[in-house]
Design a protein around this motif. Structure first.
Motif, short mmCIF file in Angstrom:
data_model
loop_
_atom_site.label_atom_id
_atom_site.label_comp_id
_atom_site.label_asym_id
_atom_site.label_seq_id
_atom_site.Cartn_x
_atom_site.Cartn_y
_atom_site.Cartn_z
N LEU A 53 44.24 43.01 42.52
CA LEU A 53 43.99 43.00 41.09
C LEU A 53 43.36 44.31 40.65
O LEU A 53 42.40 44.79 41.26
CB LEU A 53 43.06 41.83 40.73
CG LEU A 53 42.72 41.62 39.25
CD1 LEU A 53 43.98 41.40 38.43
CD2 LEU A 53 41.76 40.44 39.10
N ASP A 54 43.90 44.91 39.61
CA ASP A 54 43.42 46.15 39.01
C ASP A 54 41.89 46.17 38.94
O ASP A 54 41.28 45.38 38.21
CB ASP A 54 44.03 46.26 37.61
CG ASP A 54 43.56 47.47 36.82
OD1 ASP A 54 42.87 48.33 37.39
OD2 ASP A 54 43.89 47.55 35.63
N GLY A 55 41.27 47.05 39.68
CA GLY A 55 39.82 47.10 39.74
C GLY A 55 39.17 47.73 38.52
O GLY A 55 37.94 47.62 38.35
N SER A 56 39.95 48.37 37.64
CA SER A 56 39.36 49.06 36.50
C SER A 56 38.90 48.10 35.41
O SER A 56 38.20 48.52 34.48
CB SER A 56 40.37 50.05 35.91
OG SER A 56 41.46 49.38 35.30
N ILE A 57 39.27 46.82 35.49
CA ILE A 57 38.85 45.88 34.44
C ILE A 57 37.39 45.45 34.61
O ILE A 57 36.84 44.81 33.73
CB ILE A 57 39.76 44.64 34.38
CG1 ILE A 57 39.76 43.89 35.71
CG2 ILE A 57 41.17 45.03 34.02
CD1 ILE A 57 40.59 42.61 35.67
N GLY A 58 36.76 45.79 35.73
CA GLY A 58 35.33 45.57 35.89
C GLY A 58 34.96 44.16 36.33
O GLY A 58 35.81 43.34 36.66
N PRO A 59 33.64 43.86 36.28
CA PRO A 59 33.14 42.56 36.77
C PRO A 59 33.76 41.36 36.05
O PRO A 59 33.86 40.27 36.64
CB PRO A 59 31.63 42.64 36.49
CG PRO A 59 31.33 44.11 36.51
CD PRO A 59 32.54 44.76 35.91
N ALA A 60 34.14 41.51 34.78
CA ALA A 60 34.73 40.39 34.05
C ALA A 60 36.05 39.96 34.69
O ALA A 60 36.52 38.84 34.46
CB ALA A 60 34.96 40.76 32.58
N GLY A 61 36.63 40.83 35.48
CA GLY A 61 37.87 40.48 36.17
C GLY A 61 37.70 39.35 37.16
O GLY A 61 38.68 38.76 37.60
N GLU A 62 36.46 39.04 37.50
CA GLU A 62 36.20 37.95 38.45
C GLU A 62 36.74 36.63 37.90
O GLU A 62 37.24 35.80 38.67
CB GLU A 62 34.69 37.83 38.70
CG GLU A 62 34.30 36.75 39.70
CD GLU A 62 34.84 37.01 41.09
OE1 GLU A 62 35.06 36.02 41.83
OE2 GLU A 62 35.05 38.19 41.45
N GLN A 63 36.66 36.42 36.58
CA GLN A 63 37.18 35.19 35.98
C GLN A 63 38.70 35.13 36.11
O GLN A 63 39.27 34.08 36.44
CB GLN A 63 36.78 35.10 34.50
CG GLN A 63 35.30 35.28 34.24
CD GLN A 63 34.46 34.24 34.95
OE1 GLN A 63 34.85 33.09 35.07
NE2 GLN A 63 33.29 34.65 35.42
N ILE A 64 39.36 36.25 35.85
CA ILE A 64 40.81 36.32 36.00
C ILE A 64 41.19 36.12 37.46
O ILE A 64 42.14 35.40 37.79
CB ILE A 64 41.34 37.67 35.48
CG1 ILE A 64 40.97 37.85 34.00
CG2 ILE A 64 42.85 37.78 35.67
CD1 ILE A 64 41.32 39.20 33.43
N PHE A 65 40.43 36.75 38.33
CA PHE A 65 40.63 36.65 39.78
C PHE A 65 40.62 35.20 40.23
O PHE A 65 41.50 34.73 40.96
CB PHE A 65 39.53 37.46 40.47
CG PHE A 65 39.51 37.40 41.97
CD1 PHE A 65 40.17 38.36 42.72
CD2 PHE A 65 38.83 36.40 42.64
CE1 PHE A 65 40.15 38.31 44.11
CE2 PHE A 65 38.80 36.34 44.01
CZ PHE A 65 39.46 37.30 44.76
N ARG A 66 39.62 34.45 39.78
CA ARG A 66 39.50 33.04 40.18
C ARG A 66 40.66 32.22 39.67
O ARG A 66 41.20 31.35 40.37
CB ARG A 66 38.19 32.47 39.66
CG ARG A 66 36.94 33.00 40.35
CD ARG A 66 35.70 32.44 39.72
NE ARG A 66 34.49 33.00 40.32
CZ ARG A 66 33.26 32.81 39.84
NH1 ARG A 66 33.09 32.05 38.77
NH2 ARG A 66 32.21 33.36 40.43
N GLY A 67 41.06 32.48 38.41
CA GLY A 67 42.17 31.74 37.84
C GLY A 67 43.46 31.97 38.60
O GLY A 67 44.24 31.04 38.85
N ILE A 68 43.72 33.23 38.99
CA ILE A 68 44.91 33.56 39.77
C ILE A 68 44.87 32.86 41.12
O ILE A 68 45.86 32.23 41.55
CB ILE A 68 45.02 35.09 39.96
CG1 ILE A 68 45.34 35.77 38.63
CG2 ILE A 68 46.10 35.42 41.00
CD1 ILE A 68 45.31 37.29 38.70
N THR A 69 43.73 32.95 41.79
CA THR A 69 43.60 32.35 43.12
C THR A 69 43.81 30.84 43.09
O THR A 69 44.54 30.27 43.92
CB THR A 69 42.21 32.67 43.70
OG1 THR A 69 42.02 34.09 43.75
CG2 THR A 69 42.07 32.11 45.11
#
Length: 401
Positions: A337-353
């Protein structure tokens, strides 16, 4: 998109040796013979000539000596400053020009405001000015760039049967400014004398993370690029970038997720980008007085806005559904997952997983890990380095080095 071929001055095997040294940084005669599949006697003769002409130097490698104490390891290197490239990336109405070596060292960068509605000539002038500023900061000259790489936030049609998005079609597939395209690359090549290459932004991010970042050592991976108006993917299959027959492989934004959804710029209906793009902002906007953007939503979620955190989780689940099918079709090692989206990407990360685990075929989803990229905003820049590494021989031939 390449400068005039002046490479006839250099014999092919000499050019291959110089190209390898430019990319690798250093190598022994034995390594050159093995990697280039050349007779040792041929390598020895060419190297002796290059040393005599002052193009190549031989000396002890401190790094190799430290790794294997004893007899000093002698290696060959090119003399003079290492070749450098310029990578042009665009995001959030900002143009970034970065100067980097072929080993991935970032030397300098320059950023400037560059809106999508800018006129072409103004854009050309801005890019040339930014190139000059960045190369000066790196202690180099624009005329000596090994290559210029443009990262384009749009698919790049290739080959017979590729859909047309040019003038007269009434629509543009791209997500970025109209001036950031192959014709700009042609103009830069003409004005600077350097080779100019154009590649999709997600593809460059995939190359960067696969060689320098979270995907190192994994031959099958999918890089996910998220932006204000975009959802893209770069596919690394068998260790190589996969563009597809017409250059549209990885256009995750245009996977259909709604049968009777709104018309998309691609000509389809109900594309994923409609769900995670404009509609996402429209869903959140009624709860906020200030106008929202994707960037501001990420910032608010990072600051603890629970509602937006949940909404970003929904985004991850929407993206994860087609990725679950990709597990079965492609059986990848990693989703990066694109790391440039920052810490908020953790929510997107969890949803994808969560969604991949729920809908993917167990034998494939269990083998695929979802990880955050480690390169952040530099993924595309380092992907540009990899792109040039892969074309070093041809580029050095064109430059006549």
């Amino acid at each position: 998109m390449s400068s005039p071929d002046l490479g006839s001055r250099v014999k092919p095997n000499e050019r291959r040796i110089r190209a390898w040294l430019a990319s690798a940084g250093e190598a022994s005669r034995t390594e050159l013979a093995r990697e280039l599949d050349l007779p040792k006697a041929t390598v020895a003769g060419i190297v002796a000539d290059l040393i005599e002409r002052g193009i190549v130097a031989e000396g002890a490698s401190a790094q190799r000596a430290a790794a294997a104490p004893g007899r000093p390891a002698h290696v060959l290197t090119l003399t003079g400053p290492p070749p450098v490239i310029a990578a042009l990336t665009w995001s959030a109405d900002m143009l970034r020009v970065t100067i980097a070596t072929l080993s991935g060292q970032l030397l300098a960068e320059h950023t400037s405001a560059a809106g999508p509605a800018m006129e072409r000539q103004a854009a050309v002038d801005l890019v040339l000015s930014s190139l000059a500023t960045a190369t000066r900061s790196a202690g180099r000259d624009t005329s000596r760039l090994a290559a210029i790489v443009l990262s384009v936030p749009a698919p790049l049609p290739r080959g017979t049967g590729a859909p047309d998005s040019g003038p007269g079609t009434g629509r543009r597939w791209g997500r970025g400014p109209g001036w950031l395209d192959e014709s700009l690359a042609d103009e830069l090549a003409r004005r600077t004398g350097s080779t100019a290459l154009v590649e999709n932004d997600a593809n460059l991010g995939a190359l960067g993370e696969s060689v320098f970042g979270a995907g190192r050592g994994k031959p099958h991976q999918i890089y996910l690029k998220l932006g204000r108006h975009s959802v893209g993917a770069g596919l690394i299959l068998g260790g190589r970038l996969h563009r597809g027959t017409t250059g549209f492989a990885g256009e995750l934004a245009h996977v259909q997720v709604r049968d009777n959804g709104p018309m998309c710029t691609c000509g389809g209906r109900g594309c994923l980008i409609q769900t995670v793009g404009t509609e996402l902002i429209d869903l959140a906007q009624p709860a906020y007085e200030q106008p929202l953007t994707f960037a501001s939503m990420l910032s608010l979620a990072e600051a603890g806005d629970v509602g937006l955190q949940r909404l970003l989780g929904d985004v991850g689940r929407s993206i994860g559904r087609p990725l679950a099918d990709a597990c079965t079709l492609l059986n990848p090692d990693l989703f990066v997952l694109d790391g440039s989206i920052g810490p908020a990407g953790e929510q997107i990360f969890r949803g994808i997983t969560e969604t991949i685990d729920r809908y993917g075929t167990p034998a494939t989803s269990a083998a695929a890990r979802v990880v955050m990229g480690t390169l952040g905003a530099n993924a595309e820049v380092l992907g540009a380095v990899v792109l040039v590494q892969q074309a070093t021989e041809r580029i050095l031939a064109a430059a006549g080095s």
